[in-house]
Design a protein around this motif. Structure first.
Motif, PDB file in Angstrom:
ATOM      1  N   GLU A 183      14.270  14.088  20.742  1.00 23.17           N
ATOM      2  CA  GLU A 183      13.068  14.887  21.353  1.00 23.17           C
ATOM      3  C   GLU A 183      13.030  15.118  22.549  1.00 23.17           C
ATOM      4  O   GLU A 183      12.456  16.148  23.251  1.00 23.17           O
ATOM      5  N   GLY A 184      14.000  14.465  23.339  1.00 23.08           N
ATOM      6  CA  GLY A 184      14.199  15.029  24.726  1.00 23.08           C
ATOM      7  C   GLY A 184      14.660  16.433  24.831  1.00 23.08           C
ATOM      8  O   GLY A 184      14.612  17.107  25.956  1.00 23.08           O
ATOM      9  N   ALA A 185      15.618  16.652  23.963  1.00 24.73           N
ATOM     10  CA  ALA A 185      16.366  18.132  24.071  1.00 24.73           C
ATOM     11  C   ALA A 185      15.630  19.076  23.214  1.00 24.73           C
ATOM     12  O   ALA A 185      15.856  20.380  23.782  1.00 24.73           O
ATOM     13  N   ASP A 186      14.663  18.706  22.459  1.00 27.63           N
ATOM     14  CA  ASP A 186      13.917  19.835  21.888  1.00 27.63           C
ATOM     15  C   ASP A 186      13.048  20.510  22.814  1.00 27.63           C
ATOM     16  O   ASP A 186      12.312  19.892  23.723  1.00 27.63           O
ATOM     17  N   GLY A 187      13.131  21.744  22.934  1.00 29.14           N
ATOM     18  CA  GLY A 187      12.176  22.473  23.784  1.00 29.14           C
ATOM     19  C   GLY A 187      13.311  23.357  25.032  1.00 29.14           C
ATOM     20  O   GLY A 187      13.390  24.542  24.719  1.00 29.14           O
ATOM     21  N   PRO A 188      14.024  22.643  25.353  1.00 28.43           N
ATOM     22  CA  PRO A 188      15.047  22.962  26.525  1.00 28.43           C
ATOM     23  C   PRO A 188      16.093  24.006  25.453  1.00 28.43           C
ATOM     24  O   PRO A 188      16.704  24.986  25.916  1.00 28.43           O
ATOM     25  N   VAL A 189      16.401  23.356  24.268  1.00 31.74           N
ATOM     26  CA  VAL A 189      17.370  24.108  23.396  1.00 31.74           C
ATOM     27  C   VAL A 189      16.519  24.139  22.047  1.00 31.74           C
ATOM     28  O   VAL A 189      15.510  23.392  21.816  1.00 31.74           O
ATOM     29  N   PRO A 190      17.062  25.025  21.193  1.00 36.17           N
ATOM     30  CA  PRO A 190      16.259  24.865  19.747  1.00 36.17           C
ATOM     31  C   PRO A 190      16.458  23.810  19.127  1.00 36.17           C
ATOM     32  O   PRO A 190      17.287  22.875  19.435  1.00 36.17           O
ATOM     33  N   ARG A 191      15.498  23.387  17.938  1.00 38.39           N
ATOM     34  CA  ARG A 191      15.290  22.111  17.433  1.00 38.39           C
ATOM     35  C   ARG A 191      16.421  21.915  16.700  1.00 38.39           C
ATOM     36  O   ARG A 191      17.009  20.562  16.739  1.00 38.39           O
ATOM     37  N   TRP A 192      17.128  22.718  16.160  1.00 34.14           N
ATOM     38  CA  TRP A 192      18.426  22.476  15.335  1.00 34.14           C
ATOM     39  C   TRP A 192      19.633  21.980  16.100  1.00 34.14           C
ATOM     40  O   TRP A 192      20.301  21.165  15.710  1.00 34.14           O
TER      41      TRP A 192
END
Length: 327
Positions: A183-192
């Protein structure tokens, strides 16, 4: 205090110098927009705090009680720590509904739990068949090793202990750690990519924390494989039913049903004398590693059959703020 709604955020007055200073100092650990801790802390704290609680529990119980009272007390204590971990993590650290971890506990959830348990049982039966066929294990008895308890109550105690411990591991490593990292990384990098990093990081931590069973660095591979299989089941479903079912029944059937355990001394439905080389039949040996992979493939096959597709479930990165739950 619940997270602030967009209207409440927009209506705030301009912060003072002191407020801006405090906000900057708190930024690394506190997300002021969501009014909750940052993702890395939300990911790590449930594991750390509950691990310390379990260590304290075991120290007290093992110092004051002996078999056969010790094991039921430990199981009950693990249950208390498990429930506390879920609610403290959800309400205090994550500020999310408990169900968002993947703990709906409805009829569909229990069916998936049963499937995970069935797959785990099948692969341990396969490991036993290979070991016996290769001459690396010999069946020496049936329903042995219950100690001071009758066999069935002893098996029930072992299953309770193993199931609660497995549920704790799945909740802290998958439900809390993996989910919050993704959840924390989703957004700055693609969801996958966010989910991939979260799967790898949580699996590495999972393997590292089993280091007490490892005699050589190569043996970490077994636990890393297990972590990847369990994480894969979670990210493809957004649900903890399959991982908990697989994990609990894998540990239980390996040791208490098929007699293949090493570090766990339990009653055994099928008592086995393991004589094969450690490289193949050690607790982290090649036979067990191969069957963990088989288990992962069977889980994938089941999900492909049930859902008609394989893909990252959107619930893995979902967070429902308090003001949205209230409307």
């Amino acid at each position: 205090m619940p997270p602030k709604s967009p209207e409440q955020r927009d209506s705030r007055t301009t912060p003072s110098v002191v407020e801006r200073t405090v906000s900057r100092l708190a930024w690394p650990i506190w997300n002021s927009m969501d009014d909750r801790l940052r993702a890395p802390l939300r990911a790590v704290l449930p594991a750390v705090l509950s691990f310390l609680a379990l260590a304290a529990l075991q120290s007290v119980v093992r110092a004051r009680f002996t078999h056969p009272i010790r094991e039921p007390l430990e199981a009950a204590g693990i249950g208390v720590v498990l429930v506390a971990t879920v609610f403290v993590s959800a309400r205090v650290l994550d500020r999310r509904p408990v169900g968002e971890y993947g703990l709906s506990l409805d009829r569909h959830w229990w069916r998936s739990f049963a499937v995970g348990g069935a797959i785990a049982t099948v692969i341990n039966a396969g490991a036993l068949a290979v070991a016996v066929g290769a001459g690396w294990a010999t069946v020496v008895g049936v329903a042995e090793g219950a100690g001071d308890l009758p066999f069935l109550p002893a098996m029930a105690v072992v299953f309770s202990y193993v199931a609660l411990a497995s549920a704790w591991e799945e909740i802290v490593f998958r439900g809390a750690m993996l989910k919050n990292l993704a959840e924390g990384a989703d957004g700055p990098v693609p969801r996958w990519a966010a989910v991939g990093v979260a799967v790898l990081a949580s699996s590495l931590v999972f393997a590292f924390l089993h280091g007490g069973k490892v005699d050589h660095p190569s043996q970490y591979g077994y636990y890393l494989l297990a972590g990847l299989v369990l994480s894969g089941a979670y990210v493809l479903t957004g649900d903890l039913a399959l991982p908990i079912g697989f994990h609990a029944w894998y540990n239980f059937t390996q040791s208490a049903v098929f007699g293949l355990g090493h570090s766990q001394r339990t009653p055994e439905l099928i008592a086995v004398d393991i004589v094969g080389p450690a490289r193949w039949m050690g607790e982290e040996g090649i036979v067990y590693s191969l069957f963990v992979v088989v288990g992962g493939l069977l889980l994938l096959a089941f999900l492909r059959w049930r859902d008609g597709r394989l893909g990252i479930d959107e619930r893995v990165t979902r967070w429902t703020p308090g003001f949205e739950r209230e409307t």
